[in-house]
Design an enzyme around this catalytic site. Sequence first.
Site, PDB file in Angstrom:
ATOM      1  CG  ASN A  19       2.701   0.272   8.117  1.00  0.00           C
ATOM      2  OD1 ASN A  19       1.625   0.775   8.427  1.00  0.00           O
ATOM      3  ND2 ASN A  19       3.766   0.989   7.775  1.00  0.00           N
ATOM      4  CE  LYS A  54       3.617   1.699   4.248  1.00  0.00           C
ATOM      5  NZ  LYS A  54       4.666   2.109   3.322  1.00  0.00           N
ATOM      6  CG  HIS A  99       6.806   4.108   8.542  1.00  0.00           C
ATOM      7  ND1 HIS A  99       6.853   4.815   7.363  1.00  0.00           N
ATOM      8  CD2 HIS A  99       6.749   2.798   8.208  1.00  0.00           C
ATOM      9  CE1 HIS A  99       6.813   3.959   6.354  1.00  0.00           C
ATOM     10  NE2 HIS A  99       6.755   2.726   6.839  1.00  0.00           N
ATOM     11  CD  GLU A 121       5.107   5.553   4.284  1.00  0.00           C
ATOM     12  OE1 GLU A 121       4.111   5.293   4.984  1.00  0.00           O
ATOM     13  OE2 GLU A 121       5.556   4.762   3.424  1.00  0.00           O
ATOM     14  CD  GLU A 161       9.803  -0.265   7.224  1.00  0.00           C
ATOM     15  OE1 GLU A 161       9.099  -1.186   6.798  1.00  0.00           O
ATOM     16  OE2 GLU A 161       9.361   0.858   7.479  1.00  0.00           O
ATOM     17  N   GLY A 219       7.693   0.674  -0.837  1.00  0.00           N
ATOM     18  CA  GLY A 219       6.640   0.951  -1.811  1.00  0.00           C
ATOM     19  C   GLY A 219       7.140   1.089  -3.242  1.00  0.00           C
ATOM     20  CB  SER A 230       9.525  -3.833  -2.021  1.00  0.00           C
ATOM     21  OG  SER A 230       9.234  -2.492  -2.350  1.00  0.00           O
ATOM     22  N   GLY A 280       2.604  -2.794   1.367  1.00  0.00           N
ATOM     23  CA  GLY A 280       1.694  -3.123   0.263  1.00  0.00           C
ATOM     24  C   GLY A 280       1.172  -4.552   0.270  1.00  0.00           C
TER      25      GLY A 280
HETATM   26  P1  PGA Z   1       6.184  -1.741   1.512  1.00  0.00           P
HETATM   27  O1  PGA Z   1       6.132  -0.869   2.872  1.00  0.00           O
HETATM   28  O2  PGA Z   1       6.165  -3.183   1.932  1.00  0.00           O
HETATM   29  O3  PGA Z   1       4.933  -1.354   0.758  1.00  0.00           O
HETATM   30  O4  PGA Z   1       7.425  -1.371   0.799  1.00  0.00           O
HETATM   31  C1  PGA Z   1       6.866  -1.231   3.999  1.00  0.00           C
HETATM   32  C2  PGA Z   1       6.705  -0.200   5.090  1.00  0.00           C
HETATM   33  O5  PGA Z   1       6.689   0.997   4.781  1.00  0.00           O
HETATM   34  O6  PGA Z   1       6.602  -0.551   6.278  1.00  0.00           O
END
Ligand code: PGA
Length: 256
Positions: A10, A12, A100, A102, A172, A178, A218, A240
């Site tokens: 992803n 983002k 998601h 976010e 998640e 993140g 993460s 990330g």
């Molecule tokens: P992250 O994000 O690996 O940076 O923690 C995962 C996600 O939000 O899908």
Amino acid sequence: MSRKPIIAGNWKMHNTTKESVELTKGIIEGIKDLNKDSLPEIVIAPVFTSLCSVACELKECKEIALSSQNCYYEPKGAFTGEISLDMLKDLNVTNVIIGHSERRQYFKEDDEMINKKAIAILENGLTPIICCGETLEQREMGVTDSHVSSQIVKALENIEPSEIEKVVIAYEPIWAIGTGKTCDSQEANRVIKVIRNTIAQVAGNAVAEKVRILYGGSVKPSTIVEQMAQSDIDGALVGGASLKAEDFVEIIKGAM
Ligand code: PGA
């Protein structure tokens, strides 16, 4: 029951078109000498504006599928700023990330909207990657399982079991996204089992055994092997670490 693992990136709101193409080339290069038969399903989700160029880059590469990070559920009309499923299919997009955290947090998407999107995605023959997960506050209050179950039940409302089996879920925990703080693998596996039981209640055991449930939060090259060793974790949704071809390829290798 063996479920084919999925490693999804992803991206983002990162990368211009040029950068997205570079990253795609890096991943293609990184997987080219790997044994095709043991590769997981690989999915990448660039921003909308890069989808067309990345689709072009993937024309000769059968191993990597294209995903968007969102969609709208109406087929067309006066919905300024939205993107329909026909428009995505036009670009060879086969997966759509929905729900998601976010999007739930910053764009106020609720379970009802996520359900409408899931239905529309399946009707269009695409695969929804439905995200769920608890906040730190919910975890500390001890409501993780009930919260995640309720998100899944609502996301899958009015969907036939034969369609539910095509869905991909990503668990998640929001506090792990993140932050560099990965959820303990055994705990992630436990919550994923709760999700699988929820699917079994909605659609029956046979369907629940087929649904791929990913862990996200993460995920790194150093965590993936232990995560994949768990009974119910069927892959990862990576944020990330999917922005660096080398790291993403290492994660893919960890799922082989
Ligand atoms: P992250 O994000 O690996 O940076 O923690 C995962 C996600 O939000 O899908």
